[in-house]
Scaffold this active site. Structure first.
Site, PDB file in Angstrom:
ATOM      1  N   GLY A 207      -1.274  -0.707   3.438  1.00 61.95           N
ATOM      2  CA  GLY A 207      -1.201   0.171   2.262  1.00 61.95           C
ATOM      3  C   GLY A 207      -1.053   1.621   2.672  1.00 61.95           C
ATOM      4  N   ASN A 208      -1.254   2.517   1.729  1.00 62.74           N
ATOM      5  CA  ASN A 208      -1.211   3.945   2.058  1.00 62.74           C
ATOM      6  C   ASN A 208      -2.297   4.681   1.278  1.00 62.74           C
ATOM      7  OD1 ASN A 208      -0.055   4.965  -0.535  1.00 62.74           O
ATOM      8  ND2 ASN A 208       1.651   3.640   0.075  1.00 62.74           N
ATOM      9  N   HIS A 209      -2.408   5.984   1.520  1.00 63.82           N
ATOM     10  CA  HIS A 209      -3.546   6.749   0.975  1.00 63.82           C
ATOM     11  C   HIS A 209      -3.295   7.350  -0.404  1.00 63.82           C
ATOM     12  CE1 HIS A 209      -5.909   6.435   4.564  1.00 63.82           C
ATOM     13  NE2 HIS A 209      -4.895   6.861   5.302  1.00 63.82           N
ATOM     14  N   SER A 210      -2.243   6.943  -1.098  1.00 62.51           N
ATOM     15  CA  SER A 210      -1.953   7.565  -2.401  1.00 62.51           C
ATOM     16  C   SER A 210      -3.147   7.425  -3.355  1.00 62.51           C
ATOM     17  CB  SER A 210      -0.717   6.901  -3.030  1.00 62.51           C
ATOM     18  OG  SER A 210      -0.625   7.285  -4.373  1.00 62.51           O
ATOM     19  N   ALA A 275       3.659   5.581  -4.761  1.00 62.45           N
ATOM     20  CA  ALA A 275       3.970   5.617  -3.326  1.00 62.45           C
ATOM     21  C   ALA A 275       4.114   4.155  -2.892  1.00 62.45           C
ATOM     22  CB  ALA A 275       2.852   6.305  -2.564  1.00 62.45           C
TER      23      ALA A 275
END
Ligand code: C5P
Length: 397
Positions: A207-210, A275
């Site tokens: 995943g990502n930090h959005s 994102a």
């Protein structure tokens, strides 16, 4: 802008009540029709005569006219108004509004009003900061009432902090904006927001930090401007709450695309603020993958590009807005993406700028249109950035 608008101004008991006279004057100057409601304690801070003279109409305070049996119809007054504003809203009035109490005329009108409601809290800094007051404000906002945030400055107590009622000019500006926003009423806006999580095995993901803060601010703003918002969001901490916002929670990019396609039919505006993970594991494990001392090679394959896929379905009347978060060559990438994804506008944020990026409360954007017209903005709070974006969208609608 306010000419002919029916504005119901409710004044409760706070020292800021004296400023309500200026609100009335500014509205009347623009030829709005103004009616005033005062609580008994408001009369200690400003006289009914002042407000009735300025509004050219008697002030409403109690259920009965001049202590007679002839009663004031709170339902009719609530239905008459195009907009109800409670300014100042004291801590006491706020809490009664939040909990549905109805022991005075102001509250009965609030409960029966069908029009949009704005409220401008005014109180001492600790009263405003108290979790009880903050909860009450959150409750009111979650039910679709519009908060006019208090200013920071010197307070009647002599203390300095947040709690002053917003300036009358600011309040009247907000009312003007409100009536300018007809363009979005009955329009349907699709917003993608937050990250996507791509399954790696039964307990892990990529995943990502959005944080989804930008999408959140945009959703609330469109909703406040009368739009119906379909908010399709990956996993985040906070989802926007508003009667005009339908939140659909998704996890992966595939799921987000599927949901967007299902919702797209009668969409007027699509804002791609998510994102989305560009890649997903090609063969996720069914069970938790155990380590075995060897390096693990995972093959990642590309996810569908949601903005690009929906761009293929778009017709001339629909407006698509994308985002581009870049570390370098921002302008060139933005110009390439606007064409490839069939967008009308693209919002570029460059990670080279301080205060920009995942999880931040601020953002610094430049918006480009299809004809390479460029709108640069300063570093701002994401709520203000959302206002800039919506203003530009409005001018292209
Ligand atoms: O290509 P890039 O990821 O930089 O493009 C960003 C824009 O495209 C954003 O508006 C984002 O929401 C959207 N996007 C998308 N689906 C993807 C990747 C990006 O909708 N798979």
């Amino acid at each position: 802008m306010l000419a002919g608008k029916k504005i119901l101004l409710a004044v409760s008991g706070s020292i800021a009540a004296y400023k309500s006279a200026l609100i009335v004057r500014l509205c009347i100057k623009e030829q709005a029709e103004v009616r005033i409601i005062m609580t008994e304690s408001a009369k200690k801070f400003v006289t009914p005569t002042t407000l009735s003279t300025l509004s050219k109409h008697p002030v409403y305070s109690s259920f009965y006219k001049d202590n007679s049996e002839d009663w004031h119809n709170h339902v009719a007054l609530g239905l008459w108004a195009d907009l109800l504003i409670i300014a100042p809203a004291s801590a006491h009035t706020l809490s009664k509004m939040a909990h549905g109490l109805c022991d005075n005329f102001l509250l009965s009108v609030f409960l029966s009003a069908r029009c949009p409601v704005y409220f401008a809290p005014a109180m001492d800094l600790d009263m405003l900061a108290h979790s009880a007051t903050q909860k009450n404000i959150d409750l009111l906002v979650s039910r679709g009432n519009h908060l006019i945030t208090s200013d920071v400055g010197e307070l009647a107590s002599g203390l300095n902090g947040k709690g002053r009622m917003a300036a009358p000019e600011t309040i009247v500006n907000i009312l003007r904006e409100h009536f300018k926003t007809g363009i979005f009423s009955n329009k349907k806006v699709l917003i993608t927001s937050g990250p996507t999580y791509e399954t790696f095995d039964s307990v892990r993901f990529i995943g990502n930090h959005s944080s989804g803060k930008m999408g959140y601010a945009l959703a609330l703003l469109f909703a406040k401007k009368g739009a119906q918002v379909v908010f399709i969001s990956g996993p985040v901490k906070n989802y926007p709450k508003h009667p005009h916002i339908e939140v659909i929670k998704v996890t992966s990019a595939d799921e987000m695309l599927e949901t967007c396609k299902n919702q797209y039919l009668d969409i007027n505006f699509a804002i791609f603020a998510a994102a989305v993970a560009d890649y997903k594991p090609s063969m996720p494990f069914d069970k938790k993958h155990k380590k075995d001392g060897n390096p693990l090679n995972i093959t990642l394959i590309e996810n569908p590009d949601i903005a690009q896929e929906l761009g293929k379905l778009k017709d001339e009347t629909q407006i698509h807005v994308g985002f581009a978060l870049e570390t370098h060559d921002g302008e060139a990438s933005a110009k390439e993406k606007i064409k490839r994804k069939n967008l009308n506008l693209i919002v570029l944020n460059s990670l080279e700028d301080p205060g920009v990026g995942f999880g931040q409360d601020t953002n610094k954007i430049t918006i480009y249109d299809r004809f390479e017209k460029k709108f640069p903005f300063e570093l701002k709070d994401k709520k203000e950035v959302a206002q800039d974006i919506v203003k530009i969208i409005q001018s292209y609608a």
